[in-house]
Design an enzyme around this catalytic site. Structure first.
Site, PDB file in Angstrom:
ATOM      1  N   LYS A 113       1.544   6.267  -0.164  1.00 16.65           N
ATOM      2  CA  LYS A 113       0.497   5.550  -0.673  1.00 16.65           C
ATOM      3  C   LYS A 113      -0.101   6.340  -1.690  1.00 16.65           C
ATOM      4  O   LYS A 113      -0.562   7.577  -1.503  1.00 16.65           O
ATOM      5  CB  LYS A 113      -0.576   5.222   0.556  1.00 16.65           C
ATOM      6  CG  LYS A 113      -1.722   4.452  -0.397  1.00 16.65           C
ATOM      7  CD  LYS A 113      -2.801   4.078   1.163  1.00 16.65           C
ATOM      8  CE  LYS A 113      -3.959   3.346   0.173  1.00 16.65           C
ATOM      9  NZ  LYS A 113      -4.973   3.047   1.287  1.00 16.65           N
ATOM     10  N   ARG A 138     -11.306  -2.859  -3.699  1.00 12.80           N
ATOM     11  CA  ARG A 138     -12.465  -1.999  -3.146  1.00 12.80           C
ATOM     12  C   ARG A 138     -13.837  -2.967  -3.528  1.00 12.80           C
ATOM     13  O   ARG A 138     -15.079  -2.879  -2.907  1.00 12.80           O
ATOM     14  CB  ARG A 138     -12.544  -0.697  -3.790  1.00 12.80           C
ATOM     15  CG  ARG A 138     -11.560   0.314  -3.188  1.00 12.80           C
ATOM     16  CD  ARG A 138     -11.562   1.598  -3.939  1.00 12.80           C
ATOM     17  NE  ARG A 138     -10.386   2.295  -3.630  1.00 12.80           N
ATOM     18  CZ  ARG A 138     -10.146   3.516  -4.151  1.00 12.80           C
ATOM     19  NH1 ARG A 138     -10.774   3.975  -5.260  1.00 12.80           N
ATOM     20  NH2 ARG A 138      -8.912   4.115  -3.865  1.00 12.80           N
ATOM     21  N   LYS A 195      -9.869  10.058  -4.185  1.00 15.89           N
ATOM     22  CA  LYS A 195      -9.075   9.920  -2.754  1.00 15.89           C
ATOM     23  C   LYS A 195      -7.918  10.948  -3.216  1.00 15.89           C
ATOM     24  O   LYS A 195      -6.900  10.821  -2.321  1.00 15.89           O
ATOM     25  CB  LYS A 195      -8.578   8.767  -2.344  1.00 15.89           C
ATOM     26  CG  LYS A 195      -9.803   7.674  -1.966  1.00 15.89           C
ATOM     27  CD  LYS A 195      -9.397   6.556  -1.145  1.00 15.89           C
ATOM     28  CE  LYS A 195     -10.279   5.655  -0.844  1.00 15.89           C
ATOM     29  NZ  LYS A 195     -10.189   4.400   0.135  1.00 15.89           N
ATOM     30  N   GLU A 202       7.110  12.395   2.774  1.00 23.84           N
ATOM     31  CA  GLU A 202       5.928  11.727   3.705  1.00 23.84           C
ATOM     32  C   GLU A 202       6.834  10.659   4.578  1.00 23.84           C
ATOM     33  O   GLU A 202       6.332  10.375   5.602  1.00 23.84           O
ATOM     34  CB  GLU A 202       5.030  10.953   2.659  1.00 23.84           C
ATOM     35  CG  GLU A 202       4.162  11.998   2.024  1.00 23.84           C
ATOM     36  CD  GLU A 202       2.999  12.403   2.876  1.00 23.84           C
ATOM     37  OE1 GLU A 202       2.995  12.212   4.065  1.00 23.84           O
ATOM     38  OE2 GLU A 202       2.229  13.576   2.421  1.00 23.84           O
ATOM     39  N   LYS A 219       3.239   1.889  -1.859  1.00 22.87           N
ATOM     40  CA  LYS A 219       2.223   1.267  -2.334  1.00 22.87           C
ATOM     41  C   LYS A 219       1.521   2.080  -3.435  1.00 22.87           C
ATOM     42  O   LYS A 219       1.226   3.300  -3.279  1.00 22.87           O
ATOM     43  CB  LYS A 219       0.970   1.112  -1.176  1.00 22.87           C
ATOM     44  CG  LYS A 219      -0.192   0.485  -1.521  1.00 22.87           C
ATOM     45  CD  LYS A 219      -1.143   0.696  -0.309  1.00 22.87           C
ATOM     46  CE  LYS A 219      -2.531  -0.007  -0.809  1.00 22.87           C
ATOM     47  NZ  LYS A 219      -3.440   0.111   0.123  1.00 22.87           N
ATOM     48  N   SER A 257      -3.966  -5.322  -5.091  1.00 20.46           N
ATOM     49  CA  SER A 257      -4.962  -6.097  -5.646  1.00 20.46           C
ATOM     50  C   SER A 257      -5.110  -6.095  -7.312  1.00 20.46           C
ATOM     51  O   SER A 257      -4.957  -7.116  -8.010  1.00 20.46           O
ATOM     52  CB  SER A 257      -6.613  -5.681  -5.288  1.00 20.46           C
ATOM     53  OG  SER A 257      -6.724  -4.525  -5.438  1.00 20.46           O
ATOM     54  N   TYR A 267      -0.848 -10.734  -2.309  1.00 22.35           N
ATOM     55  CA  TYR A 267      -1.856 -11.814  -2.288  1.00 22.35           C
ATOM     56  C   TYR A 267      -1.234 -12.962  -2.856  1.00 22.35           C
ATOM     57  O   TYR A 267      -1.929 -14.201  -2.851  1.00 22.35           O
ATOM     58  CB  TYR A 267      -2.831 -11.217  -3.385  1.00 22.35           C
ATOM     59  CG  TYR A 267      -3.365 -10.167  -2.777  1.00 22.35           C
ATOM     60  CD1 TYR A 267      -4.443  -9.900  -1.634  1.00 22.35           C
ATOM     61  CD2 TYR A 267      -3.086  -8.785  -3.062  1.00 22.35           C
ATOM     62  CE1 TYR A 267      -5.108  -8.965  -0.975  1.00 22.35           C
ATOM     63  CE2 TYR A 267      -3.565  -7.780  -2.635  1.00 22.35           C
ATOM     64  CZ  TYR A 267      -4.617  -7.779  -1.778  1.00 22.35           C
ATOM     65  OH  TYR A 267      -5.089  -6.623  -1.041  1.00 22.35           O
TER      66      TYR A 267
HETATM   67  C1  PBG Z   1      -7.793   1.478   2.336  1.00 23.48           C
HETATM   68  C2  PBG Z   1      -6.925   0.449   1.775  1.00 23.48           C
HETATM   69  C3  PBG Z   1      -6.881   0.235   0.449  1.00 23.48           C
HETATM   70  C4  PBG Z   1      -6.007  -0.567   0.337  1.00 23.48           C
HETATM   71  C5  PBG Z   1      -5.550  -1.090   1.651  1.00 23.48           C
HETATM   72  N1  PBG Z   1      -6.146  -0.389   2.402  1.00 23.48           N
HETATM   73  C6  PBG Z   1      -7.737   0.929  -0.655  1.00 23.48           C
HETATM   74  C7  PBG Z   1      -8.040   2.376  -0.849  1.00 23.48           C
HETATM   75  O1  PBG Z   1      -7.200   3.106  -0.267  1.00 23.48           O
HETATM   76  O2  PBG Z   1      -8.759   2.893  -1.353  1.00 23.48           O
HETATM   77  C8  PBG Z   1      -5.588  -1.309  -1.066  1.00 23.48           C
HETATM   78  C9  PBG Z   1      -5.037  -2.484  -1.291  1.00 23.48           C
HETATM   79  C10 PBG Z   1      -5.014  -3.156  -2.628  1.00 23.48           C
HETATM   80  O3  PBG Z   1      -5.739  -2.777  -3.461  1.00 23.48           O
HETATM   81  O4  PBG Z   1      -4.769  -4.513  -2.375  1.00 23.48           O
HETATM   82  N2  PBG Z   1      -7.722   2.161   3.411  1.00 23.48           N
END
Ligand code: PBG
Length: 324
Positions: free
Chosen positions: A195, A205, A217, A233, A248, A274, A313
């Site tokens: 990720k 968010r 992050k 990982e 991701k 997203s 989505y």
């Molecule tokens: C947070 C989480 C995130 C997403 C899924 N779980 C956002 C982040 O890590 O800040 C993002 C999913 C998306 O953007 O559709 N644990």
């Protein structure tokens, strides 16, 4: 000319015979956003067509998605600011929004696979996935017991698969042990293994109001420049007991997906996030792209790159198109 590549593209019949990868509704997982209230439905501004839904509307939506042939959903809660704290206490409150909704879905549509999100951010007053020290550091080992507690509470509510999205080190093993000790040996773990610290999560968010209050992050999510690290990982998570692994975001990371799918001996998921959804929607709204065609092309690209399942989505609409 002895060889003409175009002969294999001459008609739809021939093209379908030589097609290498096939997108199916059974590959798709739909992410859903849950909010407080009764009969509440609010559209996410940066994700047109995607809504936060209150519990009973989520249950109806789950029934519908299952009737379309979508095998699973991944759930995210929009938690009231007043319920957020440093240790994400609300995440294991059995009467809280998230766990209550999981129980309701399980009762109404027992065959639908419920995938839960394991990370502190939706419940955290700091907006981080881990526990934040007074100095602002995201503490790894202090976060692990909180993730374990959250996972067990989700399993107890009816989760089929827990999906740690937090990127703390060692969390898969700690979660596996906690699930087993509590009798949840059949609850699986889908690890967000590779990720990345990505700006493509922006609309998500917004949807949950879960952006970090301070900092970013980058000390836990991966550097977008790295691919070797993703393999490390993935291998670590598999050795700690992950049943499935994930890459991701999706479209900007197809090379990572390909590399992971070549070395993984467990199924590989990809999260079409997203920001990727927002891009196609926005272009379509402007009349710049043919929405249906670019969605199907993108989802097929994930299959070609080696994904076994796709969190997207676009799942609901795609299933509707494929039914017709
Ligand atoms: C947070 C989480 C995130 C997403 C899924 N779980 C956002 C982040 O890590 O800040 C993002 C999913 C998306 O953007 O559709 N644990």
């Amino acid at each position: 000319m002895l060889i003409r590549g175009r002969r294999n593209r001459v008609s739809e019949g021939i093209r379908s015979l030589v097609r290498e990868h096939h997108l199916q509704v059974s590959d798709l997982i739909m992410p859903l956003f849950i909010c407080e209230g009764i009969n509440k439905k609010s559209e996410i501004t940066s994700m047109p067509g995607i809504f936060r839904l209150s519990s009973e509307l989520i249950v109806e939506e789950c029934r519908y998605l299952y009737s379309l042939g979508i095998p699973g959903v991944v759930l995210f809660p929009a938690i009231d600011d007043t319920k957020k704290d440093k240790t994400a206490t609300e995440s294991w409150n059995p009467d809280g929004l998230y766990l209550k909704t999981i129980r309701a879905i399980k009762a109404a549509v027992p065959e639908l696979v419920i995938i839960t999100d394991v990370a502190l951010d939706p419940y955290s007053s700091d907006g981080h996935d881990g526990f934040v020290s007074d100095e602002g550091e995201i503490l790894n080992d202090e976060t692990l017991p909180l993730l374990a507690k959250m996972s067990v509470a989700q399993a107890r509510a009816g989760a089929d698969i827990v999906a740690p999205s937090d990127m703390m080190d060692g969390r898969v093993e700690v979660i596996r042990q906690a699930l087993d000790e509590n009798g949840f040996t059949n609850v699986g773990i889908l690890a967000y293994s590779a990720k990345y610290a990505s700006a493509f999560y922006g609309p998500f968010r917004d949807a949950l109001d879960s952006a970090p209050k301070k900092g970013d992050k980058k000390t836990y999510q991966m550097d977008p420049a790295n691919v070797r690290e993703a393999l490390r990982e993935v291998n670590l998570d598999i050795s700690e007991g992950a049943d499935m692994v994930m890459v991701k975001p999706g479209l900007p990371y197809l090379d990572v997906l390909r590399a992971v799918s070549e070395i993984s001996d467990v199924p590989v998921a990809v999260y079409n996030v997203s920001g990727e959804y927002a891009m196609l929607r926005a272009a379509a709204q402007n009349g710049w792209l043919d929405y249906k065609k670019v969605v199907l092309e993108s989802l097929t690209a994930f299959k070609r790159a080696g994904a076994d399942m796709i969190l997207t989505y676009h799942a609901r609409e795609t299933a509707e198109w494929m039914k017709k």
